[in-house]
Design an enzyme around this catalytic site. Structure first.
Site, PDB file in Angstrom:
ATOM      1  N   THR A   1      -8.948  -2.241  35.301  1.00  0.00           N
ATOM      2  CA  THR A   1      -8.884  -3.362  36.489  1.00  0.00           C
ATOM      3  C   THR A   1      -8.586  -4.657  36.083  1.00  0.00           C
ATOM      4  O   THR A   1      -8.086  -5.359  36.998  1.00  0.00           O
ATOM      5  CB  THR A   1     -10.475  -3.227  36.942  1.00  0.00           C
ATOM      6  OG1 THR A   1     -10.897  -2.047  37.288  1.00  0.00           O
ATOM      7  CG2 THR A   1     -10.878  -4.314  37.976  1.00  0.00           C
TER       8      THR A   1
ATOM      9  N   ASN B   1      -6.691   2.458  39.920  1.00  0.00           N
ATOM     10  CA  ASN B   1      -6.885   3.740  39.523  1.00  0.00           C
ATOM     11  C   ASN B   1      -5.468   4.674  39.738  1.00  0.00           C
ATOM     12  O   ASN B   1      -5.428   5.213  39.196  1.00  0.00           O
ATOM     13  CB  ASN B   1      -7.733   4.603  40.115  1.00  0.00           C
ATOM     14  CG  ASN B   1      -9.060   4.063  39.682  1.00  0.00           C
ATOM     15  OD1 ASN B   1      -9.170   3.194  38.762  1.00  0.00           O
ATOM     16  ND2 ASN B   1     -10.358   4.341  40.440  1.00  0.00           N
TER      17      ASN B   1
ATOM     18  N   THR C   1      12.589  22.914  -4.748  1.00  0.00           N
ATOM     19  CA  THR C   1      11.452  23.236  -4.290  1.00  0.00           C
ATOM     20  C   THR C   1      10.189  23.159  -4.907  1.00  0.00           C
ATOM     21  O   THR C   1      10.116  23.560  -6.198  1.00  0.00           O
ATOM     22  CB  THR C   1      11.672  24.976  -3.757  1.00  0.00           C
ATOM     23  OG1 THR C   1      11.799  25.687  -5.057  1.00  0.00           O
ATOM     24  CG2 THR C   1      12.850  25.025  -2.719  1.00  0.00           C
TER      25      THR C   1
ATOM     26  N   SER D   1       8.196  -7.417  -8.283  1.00  0.00           N
ATOM     27  CA  SER D   1       6.885  -7.566  -9.205  1.00  0.00           C
ATOM     28  C   SER D   1       6.895  -9.067  -9.409  1.00  0.00           C
ATOM     29  O   SER D   1       7.857  -9.922  -9.608  1.00  0.00           O
ATOM     30  CB  SER D   1       7.034  -6.947 -10.241  1.00  0.00           C
ATOM     31  OG  SER D   1       5.836  -7.174 -10.950  1.00  0.00           O
ATOM     32  N   SER D   2       5.537  -9.615  -9.465  1.00  0.00           N
ATOM     33  CA  SER D   2       5.339 -10.961  -9.861  1.00  0.00           C
ATOM     34  C   SER D   2       5.145 -10.909 -11.419  1.00  0.00           C
ATOM     35  O   SER D   2       5.048 -12.037 -11.932  1.00  0.00           O
ATOM     36  CB  SER D   2       4.037 -11.437  -9.023  1.00  0.00           C
ATOM     37  OG  SER D   2       2.962 -10.526  -9.291  1.00  0.00           O
TER      38      SER D   2
ATOM     39  N   LYS E   1      12.268  -5.944 -11.786  1.00  0.00           N
ATOM     40  CA  LYS E   1      11.707  -4.661 -10.844  1.00  0.00           C
ATOM     41  C   LYS E   1      12.158  -4.935  -9.599  1.00  0.00           C
ATOM     42  O   LYS E   1      11.968  -5.811  -8.824  1.00  0.00           O
ATOM     43  CB  LYS E   1      10.257  -4.322 -11.223  1.00  0.00           C
ATOM     44  CG  LYS E   1       9.604  -3.058 -10.702  1.00  0.00           C
ATOM     45  CD  LYS E   1       8.203  -2.909 -11.062  1.00  0.00           C
ATOM     46  CE  LYS E   1       7.533  -1.485 -10.960  1.00  0.00           C
ATOM     47  NZ  LYS E   1       7.667  -1.117  -9.339  1.00  0.00           N
TER      48      LYS E   1
END
Length: 474
Positions: free
Chosen positions: A103, A144, A189, A320-321, A326
């Site tokens: 509404t 509605n 697999t 990476s820090s 990386k």
């Protein structure tokens, strides 16, 4: 009255509204009541445009039926068209998650349209004796039937965009599959060596999975285009003209470009959320398969030296820090996270749809919120994967070549010619000694070198089984 405000009235009494706002008292109360997500329905432009389309269709139908004066109808239609083009979006301020079965969203639209229409006619905002949000803009309607119709149309619009993004993503996988068409690798697999295939075949499967999901989404869109517009409160059509539903849907089809059709049973359509559940299930399917694809990309690119290292993903940022050099698979990772969100949203939609009672589901706002976010985020994920990852993937060809010829998986191709038992013995010897299957088989005199070369030819290893038969003397 404080400067910069106007006073409006509703059944609860008076309320101050910003003087320059197109929205009114009902919207102000909704903003106060529903501070849930920290956002507004304006974050979903497709929903706003769909609301405007529904209101334009309603006004046009009411004009055609002689229920709305031409000057008022034209002003309302013009306001709706402006909103449909993206104007006044900042006026749609109610939280998307709200009580009341939508509404507040419907009233936000009614008030913005009414006040903009008043302005078009030269009247100040709030002059509801001229154009009223309910008596005129909402004429012959109910939340509605308006809200679910607008939500369905918004979902279809957003769904079409996702399908387009999927097509682009599938195309990038197809192009990469062609590039990798002759690159042999070992299939796996249960993460163990299986039999040879090509990297192109592996990438082709990702394109095929996406195309299958595009078809399922298109099917789901068709279910969403059945509307209960004209059913008003519970689907009986109370306070509506007998021809209104037919006319409103026809005009909505013209305005939106989507084939909106009246529901076969309006009472059923007003309470049934099955189409939302169906769409949510398909979106979960899309998310699961897209996430599986990204899991594969992360796995076969793992390394660069201590993992599978079969492909190299394009580096897009430092990883990476603390670890210099990386680089992480951040694009597949972000797509995984979108998938997790979509899967969670599916549960929300499921529970909200199940919680409907009797002739109405009061929880459609959270259904709409969940589905629109899923569609929006999945589209962004597909776009990101298609532009920031797939085109830049390269194959570690030398490594793949070596791994194929070292793999005991090659022995599977020999089994039809030397038997399962002999093949098992050969595999064990290869695993224990590190020597190749081909060398050991030739040394044991199981097959000639020429026969081995034929059987282990790449096209015989990766093609259809019917093409793998090689004439071998007993």
């Amino acid at each position: 009255m404080p400067q910069g405000t106007r006073i409006e009235h509703d059944l609860l009494g008076e309320k101050e509204v910003p003087a320059d706002a197109y929205y009114g008292v009902h919207t102000v109360r909704a903003v106060e009541n529903f501070a849930i997500t920290g956002s507004a329905i304006a974050q979903f432009p497709d929903l706003i445009a769909s609301l405007a389309a529904v209101k334009e269709a309603a006004a046009t139908a009411n004009l055609e039926l002689g229920l709305l004066a031409p000057d008022l109808a034209e002003a309302i239609i013009t306001a709706c068209q402006e909103i449909g083009r993206g104007r006044h979006s900042d006026q749609f301020v109610v939280d998307p998650v709200q009580g009341g079965a939508g509404t507040s969203t419907n009233m936000n639209a009614n008030e913005v349209i009414a006040n903009r229409a008043l302005e078009i006619l030269g009247h100040p905002r709030g002059s509801y004796e001229v154009i009223h949000p309910l008596d005129h803009v909402n004429l012959g309607q109910s939340t509605n039937d308006v809200y679910p119709t607008a939500v369905r149309l918004a979902l279809v619009t957003s769904l079409r965009r996702l399908v387009d993004s999927q097509a682009v993503l599938a195309g990038t996988f197809t192009a990469k599959a062609a590039e990798f068409g002759a690159v042999l690798k070992i299939g796996r697999t249960q993460l163990q060596d299986a039999v040879p295939m090509t990297l192109g075949q592996e990438f082709t499967t990702y394109a095929v999975m996406i195309e299958e999901d595009r078809q399922r989404l298109t099917e789901a869109a068709s279910l969403l285009l059945e509307a209960n517009l004209g059913g008003t409160a519970i689907g009986t059509g109370i306070n509506g003209h007998p021809r209104y539903a037919e006319l409103a849907c026809a005009h909505l089809t013209r305005i939106s470009g989507e084939p909106v059709r009246p529901a076969g049973d309006f009472i059923e359509a007003t309470q049934d959320c099955g189409a939302f559940v169906q769409l949510s299930g398909v979106l979960k399917r899309v998310a699961v398969k897209l996430s599986k694809t990204c899991n594969d990309l992360r796995l076969i690119s793992s390394g660069p030296t201590a993992g599978l290292g079969e492909i190299v993903l394009p580096p897009v940022q430092a990883g990476s820090s603390i670890m210099p050099g990386k680089v992480n698979p951040v694009i597949p990772e972000v797509v995984n996270q979108v998938a997790f969100e979509v899967i969670g949203n599916d549960l929300t939609v499921t529970m909200a749809a199940e919680a409907g009672q009797l002739q109405l589901n009061a929880f459609e706002p959270v259904i709409a919120y969940s589905l629109l976010r899923s569609l929006t985020h999945l589209r962004a994920a597909c776009d990101t994967l298609a532009t920031r990852c797939i085109p830049g993937i390269t194959a570690n060809r030398e490594h793949l070549h070596d791994s194929v010829h070292r793999s005991i998986g090659l022995v599977t191709a020999l089994a039809p010619h030397i038997g399962y038992t002999a093949s098992t013995t050969l595999a064990g010897q290869a695993l224990a000694t590190g020597r190749t299957i081909k060398d050991l088989a030739a040394e044991a005199g199981l097959l000639t070198v020429d026969q081995l070369d034929t059987i282990l030819r790449p096209e015989n290893l990766t093609g259809h089984p019917s093409r793998n038969t090689v004439a071998v003397p007993p």
